[in-house]
Design a protein around this motif. Sequence first.
Motif: not given
Length: 284
Positions: A192-220
């Motif tokens: 959970x520590x390894x997966x859930x927090x990154x998933x939350x940050x990659x959810x667009x809940x804190x900042x727009x997904x457009x601000x992420x690099x291309x590889x992170x957008x693919x994960x989103x």
Amino acid sequence: MSALTWESSEAAGGERTTRLRRELRAVHALVHRDLLRLAGQRTHTALMLLHPALYLLILGGGLAALIPQSSLGVGYQAYLFPGMLMMTVQTPAIMVGIRLITDRESGYLRELLMAPVRRSTLLLGSCAGGTLTAAVQGAVLLSLAGVAGLPYDPVLLVLLLGGMVLASFTVTALALALAVSLRRAETFHTLLGLVMMPLLFLSGGFFPLTALPAWARALSDVNPLAYAVDLLRRVIALRVPDQAAVAGIEWAGRQPPLPLEAALLLAGGVLALLWATHRFNRPE
């Protein structure tokens, strides 16, 4: 039809009805157990609700003066609100997986498996209980909608609650799918520590997904939390057009239809629950 055949058919129908009632009682008992735990652990529940509330009030209030509204389409607190709703339902939904593992370690699960019901029914009851308790806690945080500048529109609140129920079901099913594959609570916590927090940050809940690099957008694009946050945010824009935030999930530069996002969330939860049922039906 002969009298004997009629009596046999009637007996079979009565047996199916009795079995269905037994299965439904088992689901009700497990849901009731989770609700009793929620009511009995008021301090723990209050602390879990305090975390996203502080994020919304302090982090949201502090950054609202630094982040221009033009970059988000709305004020930062309004932008942050769907992410905080998702954070609220995420924790109790995940706790269902932890309880499944601790029940196995304590021997309580073995006692449950002795009940004259299917294993899949026990898993369904756990999923329903986790979904309901997570949605109840999310509903409490809806009282802070005014802090985010949102109106207390009954239709909006019902739509947000529906979105949270859907997100709660998906996260609960995913947690159960992970829990049935593990044997130790420590391993579950580590993952959970390894997966859930990154998933939350990659959810667009804190900042727009457009601000992420291309590889992170693919994960989103394959992150169920991103679809849940985007669903809640678009529901707000549907009822309050002046609170339309910047686009979240995009496919080839276009947002997927809102019903399709909801269907994908539901499908992800159903598939996770079916996989968990398949694993759980194996002998201990």
